[in-house]
Design a protein around this motif. Structure first.
Motif, mmCIF file in Angstrom:
data_model
loop_
_atom_site.group_PDB
_atom_site.id
_atom_site.type_symbol
_atom_site.label_atom_id
_atom_site.label_comp_id
_atom_site.label_asym_id
_atom_site.label_seq_id
_atom_site.Cartn_x
_atom_site.Cartn_y
_atom_site.Cartn_z
ATOM 1 N N MET A 28 41.540 47.360 25.473
ATOM 2 C CA MET A 28 42.211 46.394 26.351
ATOM 3 C C MET A 28 41.629 46.473 27.764
ATOM 4 O O MET A 28 41.309 45.456 28.374
ATOM 5 C CB MET A 28 43.713 46.663 26.393
ATOM 6 N N LEU A 29 41.479 47.681 28.286
ATOM 7 C CA LEU A 29 40.904 47.849 29.622
ATOM 8 C C LEU A 29 39.469 47.360 29.669
ATOM 9 O O LEU A 29 39.064 46.709 30.639
ATOM 10 C CB LEU A 29 40.969 49.316 30.055
ATOM 11 N N ALA A 30 38.686 47.652 28.637
ATOM 12 C CA ALA A 30 37.293 47.220 28.604
ATOM 13 C C ALA A 30 37.206 45.700 28.579
ATOM 14 O O ALA A 30 36.375 45.107 29.282
ATOM 15 C CB ALA A 30 36.578 47.819 27.396
ATOM 16 N N GLY A 31 38.046 45.064 27.790
ATOM 17 C CA GLY A 31 38.053 43.606 27.726
ATOM 18 C C GLY A 31 38.468 42.976 29.043
ATOM 19 O O GLY A 31 37.877 41.989 29.488
ATOM 20 N N LEU A 32 39.473 43.556 29.675
ATOM 21 C CA LEU A 32 39.902 43.038 30.974
ATOM 22 C C LEU A 32 38.831 43.238 32.035
ATOM 23 O O LEU A 32 38.611 42.370 32.874
ATOM 24 C CB LEU A 32 41.194 43.710 31.417
ATOM 25 N N ALA A 33 38.163 44.402 31.996
ATOM 26 C CA ALA A 33 37.158 44.717 33.004
ATOM 27 C C ALA A 33 35.918 43.839 32.875
ATOM 28 O O ALA A 33 35.246 43.570 33.874
ATOM 29 C CB ALA A 33 36.764 46.186 32.913
ATOM 30 N N THR A 34 35.615 43.372 31.671
ATOM 31 C CA THR A 34 34.411 42.556 31.494
ATOM 32 C C THR A 34 34.768 41.078 31.419
ATOM 33 O O THR A 34 34.640 40.354 32.392
ATOM 34 C CB THR A 34 33.644 42.995 30.234
ATOM 35 N N ASP A 35 35.199 40.633 30.267
ATOM 36 C CA ASP A 35 35.457 39.213 30.054
ATOM 37 C C ASP A 35 36.594 38.696 30.926
ATOM 38 O O ASP A 35 36.511 37.594 31.474
ATOM 39 C CB ASP A 35 35.790 38.944 28.585
ATOM 40 N N GLY A 36 37.639 39.470 31.058
ATOM 41 C CA GLY A 36 38.786 39.043 31.868
ATOM 42 C C GLY A 36 38.421 38.861 33.326
ATOM 43 O O GLY A 36 38.789 37.864 33.952
ATOM 44 N N PRO A 71 40.821 32.590 51.172
ATOM 45 C CA PRO A 71 39.669 33.242 50.538
ATOM 46 C C PRO A 71 39.722 34.773 50.615
ATOM 47 O O PRO A 71 39.389 35.456 49.644
ATOM 48 C CB PRO A 71 38.472 32.703 51.320
ATOM 49 N N LEU A 72 40.169 35.309 51.753
ATOM 50 C CA LEU A 72 40.284 36.771 51.863
ATOM 51 C C LEU A 72 41.336 37.321 50.910
ATOM 52 O O LEU A 72 41.131 38.371 50.281
ATOM 53 C CB LEU A 72 40.617 37.177 53.299
ATOM 54 N N LEU A 73 42.457 36.643 50.783
ATOM 55 C CA LEU A 73 43.503 37.095 49.864
ATOM 56 C C LEU A 73 43.024 37.066 48.412
ATOM 57 O O LEU A 73 43.228 38.021 47.656
ATOM 58 C CB LEU A 73 44.754 36.238 50.011
ATOM 59 N N VAL A 74 42.379 35.982 48.028
ATOM 60 C CA VAL A 74 41.899 35.850 46.647
ATOM 61 C C VAL A 74 40.837 36.897 46.354
ATOM 62 O O VAL A 74 40.915 37.622 45.348
ATOM 63 C CB VAL A 74 41.366 34.417 46.389
ATOM 64 N N ASN A 75 39.840 36.999 47.224
ATOM 65 C CA ASN A 75 38.756 37.967 46.992
ATOM 66 C C ASN A 75 39.247 39.403 47.111
ATOM 67 O O ASN A 75 38.796 40.276 46.363
ATOM 68 C CB ASN A 75 37.589 37.696 47.945
ATOM 69 N N GLY A 76 40.154 39.660 48.019
ATOM 70 C CA GLY A 76 40.717 41.008 48.156
ATOM 71 C C GLY A 76 41.534 41.413 46.936
ATOM 72 O O GLY A 76 41.462 42.550 46.473
ATOM 73 N N LEU A 78 41.106 40.239 43.853
ATOM 74 C CA LEU A 78 40.149 40.496 42.767
ATOM 75 C C LEU A 78 39.483 41.852 42.926
ATOM 76 O O LEU A 78 39.295 42.577 41.953
ATOM 77 C CB LEU A 78 39.084 39.400 42.717
ATOM 78 N N TRP A 79 39.122 42.197 44.150
ATOM 79 C CA TRP A 79 38.505 43.503 44.396
ATOM 80 C C TRP A 79 39.466 44.625 44.002
ATOM 81 O O TRP A 79 39.059 45.597 43.355
ATOM 82 C CB TRP A 79 38.122 43.626 45.872
ATOM 83 N N ALA A 80 40.734 44.492 44.379
ATOM 84 C CA ALA A 80 41.728 45.518 44.055
ATOM 85 C C ALA A 80 41.928 45.634 42.543
ATOM 86 O O ALA A 80 42.032 46.745 42.002
ATOM 87 C CB ALA A 80 43.056 45.210 44.742
ATOM 88 N N ILE A 81 41.953 44.514 41.846
ATOM 89 C CA ILE A 81 42.111 44.536 40.388
ATOM 90 C C ILE A 81 40.916 45.230 39.745
ATOM 91 O O ILE A 81 41.070 46.064 38.841
ATOM 92 C CB ILE A 81 42.300 43.110 39.835
#
Length: 94
Positions: A28-36, A71-76, A78-81
């Protein structure tokens, strides 16, 4: 009973997992980290691109919001995820 209730109950029954194995969690983590993350990044990039393009038509707070804040909120986010998924995927962090 309504059709929605039947569908909902069917989904709940189908998703009823008795035991979650370590390999299932890792997959699950691998799928989220790549395709997700790839899918989320595509959506986020399109959103940011459109919002920043609209910023030229805005004035005041809305221009600042569209050019910088969103843009900062969205990119930040995603970075945190990505960071959380990377840290969660390593077995040494237990």
């Amino acid at each position: 009973m309504s059709k929605w209730t039947e569908v909902r109950d069917g989904l709940v029954a189908a998703l009823d997992v008795k035991e979650v194995t370590e390999s299932a969690k890792e997959k699950m983590l691998a799928g989220l980290a790549t395709d997700g993350m790839d899918a989320m990044s595509e959506v986020a990039d399109k959103f940011v691109e459109q919002v920043q393009a609209q910023a030229s038509e805005e004035t005041g707070w809305c221009a600042i919001r569209d050019r910088f804040v969103l843009p900062l909120l969205v990119n930040g986010t995603l970075w945190a995820i990505k960071l959380v998924l990377a840290k969660s995927a390593t077995a040494e962090n237990r």
